[in-house]
Design a protein around this motif. Structure first.
Motif, PDB file in Angstrom:
ATOM      1  N   SER A 139       9.371  -1.229  -6.038  1.00 44.95           N
ATOM      2  CA  SER A 139       7.783  -1.730  -5.839  1.00 44.95           C
ATOM      3  C   SER A 139       7.045  -0.546  -5.923  1.00 44.95           C
ATOM      4  N   SER A 140       7.799   0.601  -4.595  1.00 46.09           N
ATOM      5  CA  SER A 140       6.811   1.206  -4.313  1.00 46.09           C
ATOM      6  C   SER A 140       6.555   2.471  -5.262  1.00 46.09           C
ATOM      7  N   LEU A 141       7.717   2.558  -5.439  1.00 49.97           N
ATOM      8  CA  LEU A 141       7.442   3.959  -6.906  1.00 49.97           C
ATOM      9  C   LEU A 141       6.469   3.617  -7.781  1.00 49.97           C
ATOM     10  N   ALA A 142       6.468   2.851  -8.182  1.00 43.47           N
ATOM     11  CA  ALA A 142       5.910   1.689  -8.929  1.00 43.47           C
ATOM     12  C   ALA A 142       4.036   1.685  -8.601  1.00 43.47           C
ATOM     13  N   ALA A 143       4.743   1.374  -7.459  1.00 43.00           N
ATOM     14  CA  ALA A 143       2.554   1.048  -7.467  1.00 43.00           C
ATOM     15  C   ALA A 143       1.803   2.565  -7.291  1.00 43.00           C
ATOM     16  N   VAL A 144       2.784   3.383  -7.098  1.00 44.99           N
ATOM     17  CA  VAL A 144       2.383   4.404  -7.333  1.00 44.99           C
ATOM     18  C   VAL A 144       2.121   5.326  -8.181  1.00 44.99           C
ATOM     19  N   SER A 145       2.946   5.090  -9.471  1.00 52.22           N
ATOM     20  CA  SER A 145       2.899   5.283 -10.487  1.00 52.22           C
ATOM     21  C   SER A 145       1.669   4.794 -11.060  1.00 52.22           C
ATOM     22  N   LEU A 146       1.469   3.546 -10.742  1.00 58.47           N
ATOM     23  CA  LEU A 146      -0.257   3.070 -11.453  1.00 58.47           C
ATOM     24  C   LEU A 146      -1.125   3.496 -10.459  1.00 58.47           C
ATOM     25  N   ARG A 147      -1.077   4.272  -9.467  1.00 57.81           N
ATOM     26  CA  ARG A 147      -2.507   4.903  -8.742  1.00 57.81           C
ATOM     27  C   ARG A 147      -2.661   5.853  -9.572  1.00 57.81           C
ATOM     28  N   ARG A 148      -1.606   6.828 -10.037  1.00 62.01           N
ATOM     29  CA  ARG A 148      -2.018   8.013 -11.212  1.00 62.01           C
ATOM     30  C   ARG A 148      -3.045   7.322 -12.356  1.00 62.01           C
ATOM     31  N   LEU A 149      -2.662   6.131 -12.424  1.00 67.38           N
ATOM     32  CA  LEU A 149      -2.873   5.982 -14.294  1.00 67.38           C
ATOM     33  C   LEU A 149      -4.579   5.743 -13.544  1.00 67.38           C
ATOM     34  N   GLY A 150      -4.731   5.834 -12.025  1.00 69.50           N
ATOM     35  CA  GLY A 150      -5.952   5.490 -11.749  1.00 69.50           C
ATOM     36  C   GLY A 150      -6.717   3.927 -11.538  1.00 69.50           C
ATOM     37  N   LEU A 151      -5.344   3.362 -11.013  1.00 65.61           N
ATOM     38  CA  LEU A 151      -5.510   2.136 -10.855  1.00 65.61           C
ATOM     39  C   LEU A 151      -5.897   2.233  -9.095  1.00 65.61           C
TER      40      LEU A 151
END
Length: 125
Positions: free
Chosen positions: A90-102
């Motif tokens: 989930s930590s890696l996934a959350a960073v991916s979402l941040r890269r999308l602008g979330l």
């Protein structure tokens, strides 16, 4: 780079939350996102109100600009808490979402197992 370093780098970008804060995010209209695979949900149950999106679909379902987004994902300002089983993927996934602008995306420390151990609601399998 080793996976442990990648994880540490990801977590340095997040304001991770515990189970009580994740429950408050959900109560305040934010989004909890369960990225566990089906076998774990079938074994342990689910969090009421959480959006289930397996990891391989996450970016498509959580990008507010994507035609395949989940209906509950309406803008980049949405507070999102991602959780897996124990709080690693989930930590890696959350960073991916941040890269999308979330920019308000983060993850749940300890994942589903911490949620359940805290005595928070779980829908049985």
């Amino acid at each position: 780079m080793r996976v442990e370093e990648l994880l540490a780098e990801a977590r340095a970008q997040l304001d991770r939350v515990g189970p009580a804060e994740a429950a408050a995010v959900l109560a305040d209209g934010g989004l909890l996102v369960d990225i566990r695979y089906a076998a774990l949900r079938e074994r342990d149950g689910t969090v009421p109100g959480a959006l289930v999106v397996e990891r391989n679909e996450l970016e498509w379902r959580l990008d507010p600009a994507c035609e395949h987004r989940a209906a509950r994902v309406t803008d980049h300002g949405l507070r999102v808490v991602v959780f897996c089983d124990e709080g690693y993927a989930s930590s890696l996934a959350a960073v991916s979402l941040r890269r999308l602008g979330l920019d308000r995306a983060t993850d749940l420390v300890g994942g589903f197992q911490a949620w359940r151990a805290a005595g928070l609601p779980v829908t049985p399998p």
